[in-house]
Design a protein around this motif. Structure first.
Motif, short mmCIF file in Angstrom:
data_model
loop_
_atom_site.label_atom_id
_atom_site.label_comp_id
_atom_site.label_asym_id
_atom_site.label_seq_id
_atom_site.Cartn_x
_atom_site.Cartn_y
_atom_site.Cartn_z
N ASP A 118 0.83 -1.21 0.00
CA ASP A 118 0.00 0.00 0.00
C ASP A 118 0.86 1.27 0.00
OD1 ASP A 118 1.04 -0.27 2.50
OD2 ASP A 118 -0.82 0.21 3.57
N ARG A 124 -1.01 6.91 -5.47
CA ARG A 124 -1.28 5.63 -4.82
C ARG A 124 -0.66 4.53 -5.69
NH1 ARG A 124 -7.64 6.95 -3.24
NH2 ARG A 124 -7.10 8.63 -1.75
N SER A 137 -2.10 1.91 -8.85
CA SER A 137 -1.96 0.60 -8.21
C SER A 137 -2.40 -0.52 -9.14
CB SER A 137 -2.75 0.56 -6.90
OG SER A 137 -4.12 0.87 -7.13
#
Length: 254
Positions: free
Chosen positions: A206, A218, A246
């Motif tokens: 993460d 992200r 991501s």
């Protein structure tokens, strides 16, 4: 006119002993080695052997070729004295018996040392060539600023963060998160890496990047980093503050 004495051989001008010696030499077999020659050869061989033994003893067991200098190269943050102390080379030790592998193992125990080469330089010098670790990021902790290199190794603590390096906002002991964050950082193109101010993560899957201009990326995990970087480069041309790569197949901007 003289008359030869009856019963005696005519005189030849040489003695009987000389004649016998000449006869013995004539009867000698060609190539035959005499006792004197054998003794002389054995004496020479013994002297050569003793010389070799003396030389070996002098080199391996005496200060004849002893260590008189430990030459340290490549030290920057470390001092030469620190490296020499860790190497543990005794002055006067026979240089050919010095354990260069053992020296290298000891010097590698210094946290700042990334690699070291140890070499003998006759007659009496041991040369240590070290490469120190270079920081790519830092982590702030209660005991100071921890420097982290490209292998995610926490190798030094300093008082002030290095200028121009991103901060990892995660516990330095969180090894999976540190490894993932550093692995992403070192694979970024130079122009994108220069934009990174901080990196944060709870786990290795993460990871988030804070870029200049208040932008957030992200990133997710370490997988497909090169592809994510290529996608992000395109996304950053659009308006937005949060860029999610991501899943590089479905990137978003908000």
């Amino acid at each position: 006119m003289s008359t030869p004495v009856r019963g005696r051989p005519p005189r030849t001008g040489t003695s009987p002993a000389a004649d016998r010696a000449r006869a013995r030499r004539a009867r000698r077999v060609p190539g035959r080695v005499t006792r004197r020659t054998v003794v002389r050869r054995r004496v020479v061989a013994l002297l050569v052997l003793l010389s070799i033994v003396g030389l070996v003893v002098g080199i391996f067991f005496t200060p004849l070729l002893g260590v008189d200098e430990v030459d340290v190269r490549g030290a920057k943050e470390l001092t030469v004295e620190q490296v020499r102390a860790k190497a543990g080379v005794k002055q006067g030790s026979p240089i050919v018996r010095v354990d260069v592998h053992g020296i290298a193992d000891r010097v590698r125990q210094l946290p700042r040392v990334e690699s070291v080469e140890v070499a003998r330089s006759l007659p009496g010098t041991i040369r240590l060539t070290i490469v120190e670790r270079s920081p790519v990021a830092f982590v702030k902790a209660n005991d100071g600023v921890h420097l982290v290199d490209a292998t995610a190794e926490d190798y030094a603590i300093v008082a002030v963060p290095p200028i121009g390096l991103p901060e990892l906002q995660l516990p330095v002991e969180a090894k999976p998160a540190v490894t993932s964050a550093v692995g992403i950082l070192v694979q970024l193109p130079e122009e994108l890496r220069a934009e990174v101010l901080t990196m944060s993560a709870q786990t290795g899957a993460d990871v988030k990047l804070a870029l200049s201009g208040g932008r957030e990326v992200r990133w997710g995990d370490l997988d497909d980093t090169a592809r994510k970087a290529a996608v992000l480069k395109v996304l950053l041309t659009r308006e937005g503050t949060v860029f999610d790569v991501s899943s590089p197949e479905l990137p978003t901007v908000s």
